[in-house]
Design an enzyme around this catalytic site. Structure first.
Site, PDB file in Angstrom:
ATOM      1  N   ARG A  62       0.808  -1.223   0.000  1.00 20.28           N
ATOM      2  CA  ARG A  62       0.000   0.000   0.000  1.00 20.28           C
ATOM      3  C   ARG A  62       0.843   1.277   0.000  1.00 20.28           C
ATOM      4  O   ARG A  62       0.635   2.177  -0.819  1.00 20.28           O
ATOM      5  CB  ARG A  62      -0.914   0.023   1.239  1.00 20.28           C
ATOM      6  CG  ARG A  62      -2.115  -0.844   1.143  1.00 20.28           C
ATOM      7  CD  ARG A  62      -2.484  -1.378   2.511  1.00 20.28           C
ATOM      8  NE  ARG A  62      -1.593  -2.477   2.801  1.00 20.28           N
ATOM      9  CZ  ARG A  62      -1.894  -3.742   2.549  1.00 20.28           C
ATOM     10  NH1 ARG A  62      -3.086  -4.044   2.110  1.00 20.28           N
ATOM     11  NH2 ARG A  62      -1.016  -4.705   2.754  1.00 20.28           N
ATOM     12  N   THR A  63       1.803   1.348   0.918  1.00 19.25           N
ATOM     13  CA  THR A  63       2.544   2.599   1.087  1.00 19.25           C
ATOM     14  C   THR A  63       3.403   2.879  -0.152  1.00 19.25           C
ATOM     15  O   THR A  63       3.414   3.996  -0.678  1.00 19.25           O
ATOM     16  CB  THR A  63       3.421   2.526   2.355  1.00 19.25           C
ATOM     17  OG1 THR A  63       2.612   2.048   3.427  1.00 19.25           O
ATOM     18  CG2 THR A  63       4.009   3.863   2.712  1.00 19.25           C
ATOM     19  N   LYS A  90      24.865  -6.590  -0.752  1.00 18.69           N
ATOM     20  CA  LYS A  90      26.317  -6.834  -0.771  1.00 18.69           C
ATOM     21  C   LYS A  90      26.978  -6.278   0.492  1.00 18.69           C
ATOM     22  O   LYS A  90      28.189  -6.251   0.607  1.00 18.69           O
ATOM     23  CB  LYS A  90      26.942  -6.168  -2.001  1.00 18.69           C
ATOM     24  CG  LYS A  90      26.398  -6.659  -3.330  1.00 18.69           C
ATOM     25  CD  LYS A  90      27.046  -5.864  -4.453  1.00 18.69           C
ATOM     26  CE  LYS A  90      26.172  -5.823  -5.684  1.00 18.69           C
ATOM     27  NZ  LYS A  90      26.593  -4.774  -6.618  1.00 18.69           N
ATOM     28  N   ARG A 112      11.227   3.630   3.945  1.00 20.35           N
ATOM     29  CA  ARG A 112      10.763   2.652   4.938  1.00 20.35           C
ATOM     30  C   ARG A 112      11.958   1.813   5.364  1.00 20.35           C
ATOM     31  O   ARG A 112      12.750   1.379   4.528  1.00 20.35           O
ATOM     32  CB  ARG A 112       9.678   1.748   4.354  1.00 20.35           C
ATOM     33  CG  ARG A 112       9.374   0.568   5.275  1.00 20.35           C
ATOM     34  CD  ARG A 112       8.162  -0.201   4.880  1.00 20.35           C
ATOM     35  NE  ARG A 112       6.961   0.582   5.124  1.00 20.35           N
ATOM     36  CZ  ARG A 112       5.725   0.075   5.067  1.00 20.35           C
ATOM     37  NH1 ARG A 112       5.560  -1.199   4.785  1.00 20.35           N
ATOM     38  NH2 ARG A 112       4.684   0.835   5.281  1.00 20.35           N
ATOM     39  N   HIS A 140       4.665   5.837  11.661  1.00 16.88           N
ATOM     40  CA  HIS A 140       4.225   5.678  10.266  1.00 16.88           C
ATOM     41  C   HIS A 140       3.303   6.879   9.997  1.00 16.88           C
ATOM     42  O   HIS A 140       2.087   6.746   9.960  1.00 16.88           O
ATOM     43  CB  HIS A 140       3.485   4.346  10.120  1.00 16.88           C
ATOM     44  CG  HIS A 140       3.232   3.919   8.706  1.00 16.88           C
ATOM     45  ND1 HIS A 140       3.399   4.745   7.608  1.00 16.88           N
ATOM     46  CD2 HIS A 140       2.813   2.718   8.200  1.00 16.88           C
ATOM     47  CE1 HIS A 140       3.093   4.078   6.513  1.00 16.88           C
ATOM     48  NE2 HIS A 140       2.745   2.854   6.838  1.00 16.88           N
TER      49      HIS A 140
HETATM   50  N1   CP Z   1      -0.347   0.066   5.887  1.00 16.41           N
HETATM   51  C1   CP Z   1       0.856  -0.265   5.366  1.00 16.41           C
HETATM   52  O1   CP Z   1       1.895   0.313   5.707  1.00 16.41           O
HETATM   53  O2   CP Z   1       0.803  -1.275   4.422  1.00 16.41           O
HETATM   54  P1   CP Z   1       2.031  -1.757   3.561  1.00 16.41           P
HETATM   55  O3   CP Z   1       2.992  -2.460   4.481  1.00 16.41           O
HETATM   56  O4   CP Z   1       1.460  -2.682   2.509  1.00 16.41           O
HETATM   57  O5   CP Z   1       2.692  -0.542   2.950  1.00 16.41           O
END
Ligand code: CP
Length: 313
Positions: A62-63, A90, A112, A140
């Site tokens: 999603r993100t 590596k 992320r 988040h």
């Molecule tokens: N909600 C969320 O962060 O989903 P993803 O891990 O799929 O990005």
């Protein structure tokens, strides 16, 4: 509360750093961005000539996809990197990866990472604006913003809304960002988890705490179910998934205790039959796919505002 006219910071590292007026500005800007997504041609030239790098050191559906879509809708040039296809495998360090990307002079970096604080480390060495797309168990922020946008869309306000957050809270960056956001914006929050999955210190942040899901759900306007994060459990946190579902799973029977117009949220990915029954996830209360759709508009708003709220169109 007065809506801010700009963001005070160059980066979006967490909700903790934002003032209520800045949160309001992002949500109001996202409303305009949502309108762009409803057009036959879903693209504006706002970030033409700007480069955005998406660095995903942890899996994401999603993100990552919604950031990419948001960047494309704003006409930015985008580059993506995941751990598997990079020199990280590596043995290249985060610091060297950051300096390498910095040498290519991107305008923004979306990151992320499994380590809490990794985007903060990047922000210290990069001139680009850094957007935290989830760091370890820390924050988040864009998830909490899209959750807030979805609640406002359904309830008209955040102030006074009763939100129950239930699940594996100790490992959840979504919990932390939502607690900062919802308490800053005047919502009332109750947290519910088994004792082994309840983080310390929530009461000090103005959150009510219970270990009984029926108490958490009672009268709730919003029920936010959070995923059991097996990948972050390095000890015995749960007897079994079946027992977890019995005591902490959200079922249609439990929904009868909630407010008549209650909504159910989940940031995804879901463990069906563990934290949520499919009849709830796919039922009339669910706004889970609205959250996904709103993620694009909210991320467009964040990119636009961090770029200085300027640009063509
Ligand atoms: N909600 C969320 O962060 O989903 P993803 O891990 O799929 O990005």
């Amino acid at each position: 509360m007065t809506t801010a006219t700009t963001l005070r910071h160059r980066h979006l590292l967490g909700i903790r750093d934002l003032e209520p007026g800045e949160i309001d500005l992002i949500l109001e800007t996202a409303l305009a961005m949502k309108e762009v997504g409803a057009r036959p041609i879903k693209k504006v030239p706002t970030l033409r000539g700007r480069t955005v790098v998406n660095l995903f050191f942890e899996p994401s559906t999603r993100t990552r996809m919604s950031f990419e879509l948001a960047e494309k809708r704003l006409s930015a040039d985008t580059l993506g990197m995941t751990t598997a296809g990079s020199s990280v495998v590596k043995g290249e360090t985060l610091g060297d990866t950051a300096r390498t990307i910095e040498a290519m002079a991107p305008d923004m970096i979306v990151m992320r990472h499994a380590s809490s604080g990794a985007p903060h480390q990047l922000a210290r060495v990069c001139r680009a604006s850094i957007i935290n797309a989830g760091d370890g168990t820390h924050e988040h922020p864009t998830q909490a913003l899209l959750d807030a946008f979805t609640i406002r869309e359904r309830k008209g306000t955040l102030a006074g809304v009763r939100v129950a957050i239930i699940g594996d809270l100790i490992h959840s960056r979504v919990l932390r960002s939502n607690v900062w956001l919802l308490t800053k914006m005047g919502a009332s929050v109750i947290a519910c988890a088994p004792a082994t999955l309840m983080p310390p210190g929530l009461r000090e942040l103005g959150v009510a705490v219970t270990y009984d899901i029926d108490e958490a759900v009672k009268g709730a306007d919003v029920i936010m179910m959070l995923r059991v994060q097996h990948e972050r459990m390095h000890g015995l946190f749960l007897p079994s998934a079946r027992e977890y579902f019995t005591y902490f799973g959200l079922t249609p029977a439990r929904m009868e205790r909630a407010a008549a117009d209650a909504i159910v949220m989940h940031p995804g990915p879901m463990n069906r039959g563990v934290e949520i029954d499919s009849d709830v996830a796919d039922g009339p209360w669910s706004v889970i796919l609205d959250q996904v759709a709103n993620g694009v508009a909210v991320r467009m708003a964040v990119l636009y505002l961090l770029a200085g709220g300027e640009g063509e169109g």
